[in-house]
Design a protein around this motif. Structure first.
Motif, PDB file in Angstrom:
ATOM      1  N   LEU A 158      -9.794   9.014  39.993  1.00 25.22           N
ATOM      2  CA  LEU A 158      -9.756   7.936  39.120  1.00 25.22           C
ATOM      3  C   LEU A 158      -9.659   6.622  40.388  1.00 25.22           C
ATOM      4  O   LEU A 158     -10.461   5.737  39.965  1.00 25.22           O
ATOM      5  CB  LEU A 158      -8.545   7.769  38.263  1.00 25.22           C
ATOM      6  N   HIS A 159      -8.530   6.780  41.078  1.00 21.67           N
ATOM      7  CA  HIS A 159      -8.186   5.716  42.166  1.00 21.67           C
ATOM      8  C   HIS A 159      -9.565   5.451  42.969  1.00 21.67           C
ATOM      9  O   HIS A 159      -9.817   4.484  43.644  1.00 21.67           O
ATOM     10  CB  HIS A 159      -7.081   5.733  42.713  1.00 21.67           C
ATOM     11  N   LYS A 160     -10.399   6.655  43.164  1.00 15.70           N
ATOM     12  CA  LYS A 160     -11.737   6.683  43.992  1.00 15.70           C
ATOM     13  C   LYS A 160     -12.751   6.108  43.336  1.00 15.70           C
ATOM     14  O   LYS A 160     -13.892   5.786  43.684  1.00 15.70           O
ATOM     15  CB  LYS A 160     -11.774   7.818  44.642  1.00 15.70           C
ATOM     16  N   GLY A 161     -12.509   5.805  41.892  1.00 16.88           N
ATOM     17  CA  GLY A 161     -13.618   5.217  41.279  1.00 16.88           C
ATOM     18  C   GLY A 161     -14.600   6.371  40.710  1.00 16.88           C
ATOM     19  O   GLY A 161     -15.707   5.947  40.373  1.00 16.88           O
ATOM     20  N   GLU A 162     -14.182   7.609  40.816  1.00 14.42           N
ATOM     21  CA  GLU A 162     -15.144   8.654  40.437  1.00 14.42           C
ATOM     22  C   GLU A 162     -14.961   9.167  38.987  1.00 14.42           C
ATOM     23  O   GLU A 162     -15.553  10.129  38.638  1.00 14.42           O
ATOM     24  CB  GLU A 162     -14.720   9.881  41.343  1.00 14.42           C
ATOM     25  N   MET A 163     -14.348   8.482  38.193  1.00 19.16           N
ATOM     26  CA  MET A 163     -14.173   8.904  36.786  1.00 19.16           C
ATOM     27  C   MET A 163     -14.657   7.739  35.688  1.00 19.16           C
ATOM     28  O   MET A 163     -14.006   7.447  34.615  1.00 19.16           O
ATOM     29  CB  MET A 163     -12.632   9.280  36.525  1.00 19.16           C
ATOM     30  N   ALA A 164     -15.419   6.713  36.209  1.00 22.87           N
ATOM     31  CA  ALA A 164     -15.752   5.566  35.624  1.00 22.87           C
ATOM     32  C   ALA A 164     -16.628   6.096  34.346  1.00 22.87           C
ATOM     33  O   ALA A 164     -17.339   7.077  34.461  1.00 22.87           O
ATOM     34  CB  ALA A 164     -16.491   4.796  36.290  1.00 22.87           C
ATOM     35  N   LEU A 165     -16.411   5.239  33.471  1.00 25.06           N
ATOM     36  CA  LEU A 165     -17.247   5.519  31.869  1.00 25.06           C
ATOM     37  C   LEU A 165     -18.689   5.056  32.335  1.00 25.06           C
ATOM     38  O   LEU A 165     -18.966   4.096  33.110  1.00 25.06           O
ATOM     39  CB  LEU A 165     -16.639   4.765  30.840  1.00 25.06           C
ATOM     40  N   GLU A 211     -20.613  -1.997  28.706  1.00 27.83           N
ATOM     41  CA  GLU A 211     -19.749  -1.003  29.040  1.00 27.83           C
ATOM     42  C   GLU A 211     -18.794  -0.694  27.904  1.00 27.83           C
ATOM     43  O   GLU A 211     -18.474  -1.583  27.164  1.00 27.83           O
ATOM     44  CB  GLU A 211     -18.612  -1.371  30.419  1.00 27.83           C
ATOM     45  N   ILE A 212     -18.543   0.669  27.860  1.00 30.51           N
ATOM     46  CA  ILE A 212     -17.502   0.934  26.612  1.00 30.51           C
ATOM     47  C   ILE A 212     -16.211   0.538  26.835  1.00 30.51           C
ATOM     48  O   ILE A 212     -15.734   0.364  27.768  1.00 30.51           O
ATOM     49  CB  ILE A 212     -17.590   2.608  26.691  1.00 30.51           C
ATOM     50  N   LEU A 213     -15.830  -0.054  25.908  1.00 33.20           N
ATOM     51  CA  LEU A 213     -14.337  -0.631  25.599  1.00 33.20           C
ATOM     52  C   LEU A 213     -13.219   0.428  25.532  1.00 33.20           C
ATOM     53  O   LEU A 213     -12.543   0.842  24.480  1.00 33.20           O
ATOM     54  CB  LEU A 213     -14.341  -1.654  24.442  1.00 33.20           C
ATOM     55  N   GLY A 214     -13.294   1.139  26.740  1.00 31.13           N
ATOM     56  CA  GLY A 214     -11.924   2.177  26.774  1.00 31.13           C
ATOM     57  C   GLY A 214     -11.898   2.210  28.155  1.00 31.13           C
ATOM     58  O   GLY A 214     -12.660   2.211  29.114  1.00 31.13           O
ATOM     59  N   ASP A 215     -10.468   2.369  28.667  1.00 32.79           N
ATOM     60  CA  ASP A 215      -9.758   2.539  30.106  1.00 32.79           C
ATOM     61  C   ASP A 215     -10.398   3.890  30.362  1.00 32.79           C
ATOM     62  O   ASP A 215     -10.029   4.925  29.764  1.00 32.79           O
ATOM     63  CB  ASP A 215      -8.416   2.459  29.846  1.00 32.79           C
ATOM     64  N   HIS A 218      -7.979   7.132  30.099  1.00 30.77           N
ATOM     65  CA  HIS A 218      -7.851   7.971  29.124  1.00 30.77           C
ATOM     66  C   HIS A 218      -8.328   9.056  29.453  1.00 30.77           C
ATOM     67  O   HIS A 218      -8.075  10.165  28.457  1.00 30.77           O
ATOM     68  CB  HIS A 218      -8.436   7.262  28.044  1.00 30.77           C
ATOM     69  N   LYS A 219      -9.107   9.349  30.523  1.00 28.94           N
ATOM     70  CA  LYS A 219      -9.968  10.892  30.860  1.00 28.94           C
ATOM     71  C   LYS A 219      -8.736  11.654  31.407  1.00 28.94           C
ATOM     72  O   LYS A 219      -9.202  12.787  31.602  1.00 28.94           O
ATOM     73  CB  LYS A 219     -11.000  10.460  31.388  1.00 28.94           C
ATOM     74  N   ILE A 220      -7.846  11.104  32.035  1.00 27.33           N
ATOM     75  CA  ILE A 220      -6.731  11.918  32.672  1.00 27.33           C
ATOM     76  C   ILE A 220      -5.975  12.828  31.736  1.00 27.33           C
ATOM     77  O   ILE A 220      -5.411  12.515  30.742  1.00 27.33           O
ATOM     78  CB  ILE A 220      -5.634  10.845  33.513  1.00 27.33           C
ATOM     79  N   ILE A 221      -5.795  13.849  32.116  1.00 27.85           N
ATOM     80  CA  ILE A 221      -5.243  14.880  31.018  1.00 27.85           C
ATOM     81  C   ILE A 221      -3.575  14.660  31.137  1.00 27.85           C
ATOM     82  O   ILE A 221      -3.272  13.851  32.007  1.00 27.85           O
ATOM     83  CB  ILE A 221      -5.286  16.602  31.627  1.00 27.85           C
ATOM     84  N   ASN A 222      -3.046  14.926  30.185  1.00 30.24           N
ATOM     85  CA  ASN A 222      -1.511  14.966  30.054  1.00 30.24           C
ATOM     86  C   ASN A 222      -0.812  16.037  31.080  1.00 30.24           C
ATOM     87  O   ASN A 222      -1.337  17.167  30.701  1.00 30.24           O
ATOM     88  CB  ASN A 222      -1.002  15.120  28.816  1.00 30.24           C
TER      89      ASN A 222
END
Length: 308
Positions: A158-165, A211-215, A218-222
């Motif tokens: 995520l912090h590398k920008g690899e999980m963008a929507l 862009e989709i209105l979602g952070d 949210h794709k990060i697992i619990n």
């Protein structure tokens, strides 16, 4: 494009450290409690418009965008936790209902939140409707090392920008994506949803993308393992009558391939002291989009105590 029969009003409410966006319909009534609608993962409050339009009688309806979805703040975080949704909901009910109980309806993730909240604050829920909020499969303690490792790896991505929507050239691209995900979604509804589910943002290199209105966080697992025993204890603490609604398409089979089944979910529901089951025909997981009339026809008599 779809024309809303009962247009919503948009307002912002302070919730803990966040600025929450909330859609409301109708006006408060001394004879009816507020109807609170909780959307699911990667959804928005406006998604309830079709069900609100299908209701036979007008209600005071309150539907928040969850933190990090729609127009609600997410805060300076890089992942999201279920207990925060429960606390956020408590703050919202303080604002809109005071100490009075509400009718609570949730879809998918929102259904899971509604069920858990019903156990945490049973006195605040008069009637509860769970639309395809199944919870998760049983996870074994032996899965913990790998799950924590996956959580950390996803945070790094995520912090590398690899999980963008994904982004789109225009709202029509968003509509096509919605219809691909849900083949039952009609063009007019997809076009309408696209305007509420996404926003045009300028790019540094010039031009703009929708862009989709979602952070993406949210794709990060619990990281924590889902605890069925905890969930069943929350179910058992619910005092409100519960209506659990599933779609004719078996979502669990599609997601979990036998690892978690509809029969297992129904077995879990036996922990709820007052529960009844219902099914929406010709519908998939997004049953509030596919068959809003059927959904409305199920929930209205249940909320008035006339059935099912």
């Amino acid at each position: 494009m779809y024309q809303a029969l009962r247009p919503s009003r948009s307002e912002f409410v302070p919730v803990r450290t966040l600025r929450y966006h909330v859609r409301t319909w109708g006006a408060p009534s001394p004879s009816r409690p507020p109807l609170v609608l909780l959307h699911g993962w990667m959804d928005v409050a406006a998604s309830w418009q079709f069900v609100v339009d299908a209701l036979a009688s007008e209600r005071h309806v309150i539907a928040p965008d969850w933190r990090g979805f729609g127009q609600s703040d997410g805060g300076p975080v890089d992942n999201y936790w279920m207990p925060d949704y429960l606390a956020d909901l408590d703050w919202l009910l303080d604002h809109y209902a005071g100490d009075a109980p509400v009718d609570l309806i949730g879809h998918s993730m929102g259904g899971n939140i509604a069920m858990q909240y019903g156990g945490v604050r049973p006195q605040r829920v008069r009637r509860l409707v769970n639309l395809e909020g199944f919870g998760m499969p049983v996870l074994q303690p032996s899965e913990a090392p790998g799950r924590f490792g996956k959580w950390i790896d996803q945070l790094k991505r995520l912090h590398k920008g690899e999980m963008a929507l994904a982004s789109y050239a225009g709202p029509e691209g968003v509509a096509r994506r919605l219809m691909k995900t849900n083949p039952r979604l009609s063009q007019d509804k997809a076009d309408w949803l696209a305007g509420h589910w996404s926003v045009a943002r300028a790019r540094a290199e010039g031009g703009e993308r929708w862009e989709i209105l979602g952070d993406p966080a949210h794709k990060i697992i619990n990281a924590n393992l889902f605890r069925v025993d905890e969930m069943l204890a929350l179910y058992a603490a619910i005092e409100a009558p519960v209506l659990a609604v599933v779609a004719s398409d078996d979502s669990l089979q599609g997601w979990w391939k036998g690892r978690y089944t509809l029969a297992e979910f129904q077995e879990r529901l036996k922990s709820v002291r007052d529960v009844r089951l219902a099914r929406v025909t010709d519908a998939g997981h997004m049953l509030h989009h596919d068959q809003p009339g059927q959904v409305a026809a199920l929930i209205e008599p249940f909320l008035t105590g006339e059935g099912p």
